[in-house]
Design a protein around this motif. Sequence first.
Motif, short mmCIF file in Angstrom:
data_model
loop_
_atom_site.label_atom_id
_atom_site.label_comp_id
_atom_site.label_asym_id
_atom_site.label_seq_id
_atom_site.Cartn_x
_atom_site.Cartn_y
_atom_site.Cartn_z
N UNK A 162 71.00 -21.80 -36.46
CA UNK A 162 70.43 -21.04 -35.34
C UNK A 162 68.90 -21.89 -34.71
N UNK A 163 68.25 -21.88 -35.80
CA UNK A 163 66.82 -22.21 -35.74
C UNK A 163 66.88 -23.58 -35.34
N UNK A 164 67.50 -24.57 -35.99
CA UNK A 164 67.48 -25.82 -35.70
C UNK A 164 68.09 -26.08 -34.16
N UNK A 192 64.67 -26.34 -27.16
CA UNK A 192 63.29 -26.44 -26.39
C UNK A 192 62.18 -27.44 -26.83
N UNK A 193 62.88 -28.43 -27.48
CA UNK A 193 61.96 -29.64 -27.38
C UNK A 193 60.76 -29.37 -28.40
N UNK A 194 60.91 -28.61 -29.55
CA UNK A 194 59.77 -27.77 -30.55
C UNK A 194 59.51 -29.01 -31.55
N UNK A 195 58.28 -29.17 -31.93
CA UNK A 195 57.83 -29.99 -33.17
C UNK A 195 57.43 -28.76 -34.39
N UNK A 196 58.31 -28.72 -34.94
CA UNK A 196 57.73 -27.62 -35.91
C UNK A 196 57.78 -27.83 -37.41
N UNK A 197 57.05 -27.36 -38.37
CA UNK A 197 57.13 -27.67 -39.57
C UNK A 197 57.79 -26.63 -40.56
N UNK A 198 58.69 -27.25 -41.37
CA UNK A 198 59.41 -26.03 -42.27
C UNK A 198 58.75 -26.06 -43.43
N UNK A 199 58.33 -24.79 -43.69
CA UNK A 199 57.68 -24.44 -45.18
C UNK A 199 58.91 -24.22 -46.14
N UNK A 200 58.33 -24.43 -47.38
CA UNK A 200 59.48 -24.50 -48.44
C UNK A 200 60.34 -23.24 -48.64
N UNK A 201 59.40 -22.03 -48.40
CA UNK A 201 59.97 -20.87 -48.37
C UNK A 201 61.33 -20.65 -47.43
N UNK A 202 61.30 -21.59 -46.21
CA UNK A 202 62.13 -21.31 -45.28
C UNK A 202 62.14 -21.04 -43.80
N UNK A 203 60.71 -20.66 -43.48
CA UNK A 203 60.40 -20.40 -42.19
C UNK A 203 59.58 -21.73 -41.54
N UNK A 204 59.76 -21.64 -40.10
CA UNK A 204 59.30 -22.81 -39.37
C UNK A 204 57.88 -22.32 -38.57
#
Length: 259
Positions: A11-13, A19-31
């Motif tokens: 869902x997140x991907x 929405x053409x977002x540039x996001x960083x994924x934290x090792x714990x699983x959130x963006x």
Amino acid sequence: MNSIESIDEAKIQAYIKQNNLTMTKDPSGFYYQIVEQGTGDVMLNKDSVFYDFNIKSLSGVEYQKKSTISNFGNYLGYITPSPYRIALTNLKRGGSVKVIFPSYLAFGKNGSGNIPSNEVLISEISTYTQKTQWELDDVKIKAFLSAKGITAIKDPSRVYYQVLTPGTGTDVIDQNSTLVVKYTGRTLDGTVFDSNNSYTTTLTGVIAGWGKVLPLFKSGAKIRLFIPSDLGYGVAGNGTAIPGNSILDFDIEIVSVTN
């Protein structure tokens, strides 16, 4: 059977791509994605941070709006949920960051209030540059006065007041005086939370902001007070009508003073 982690990730991907977002994924699983870097100091876990945030579903259902009348405050190291805290360490004061929570890092299968079970959430958390609540309140009051075209006097207590009618009484108001007043109390968005046309009290029975300024006046005076939150109901607030850290706006008429 797919795990909730893999379902949330898909869902997140899809949302990020759509929405053409540039996001960083934290090792714990959130963006997260930095919206504004901020121009103040770097925030450390020991620092008090003042902030506000909204919460929405990926489909745009709004569960919480940023407040127009109050704000949150805590030491950075105590801010929850933890993805907020982790994301904020990448900012300076005044910055904001967008965070996407997979459901297992949000409210999980139980949900919370109007948030359903297994809901992936997106939130933007914005910080203020001020390092204390009283400094932030002062900025908010001055901005409100400017926007409304109101000229007010700043008392040394940090309460601002506007004199509408000076008053002509002779009795000096002190801690032992019995006052009869008319008043209307509002939050800064104009919402009335209380009013009374014949309220009898002493200064020991009112909020600190009243006690700081009313002794400057006599019976017959009509004034408007803009009270910083620490001289009102502070971090606890007062019921749902007055959230924590709310600035208060009062119209007050001093009907009589008895000593």
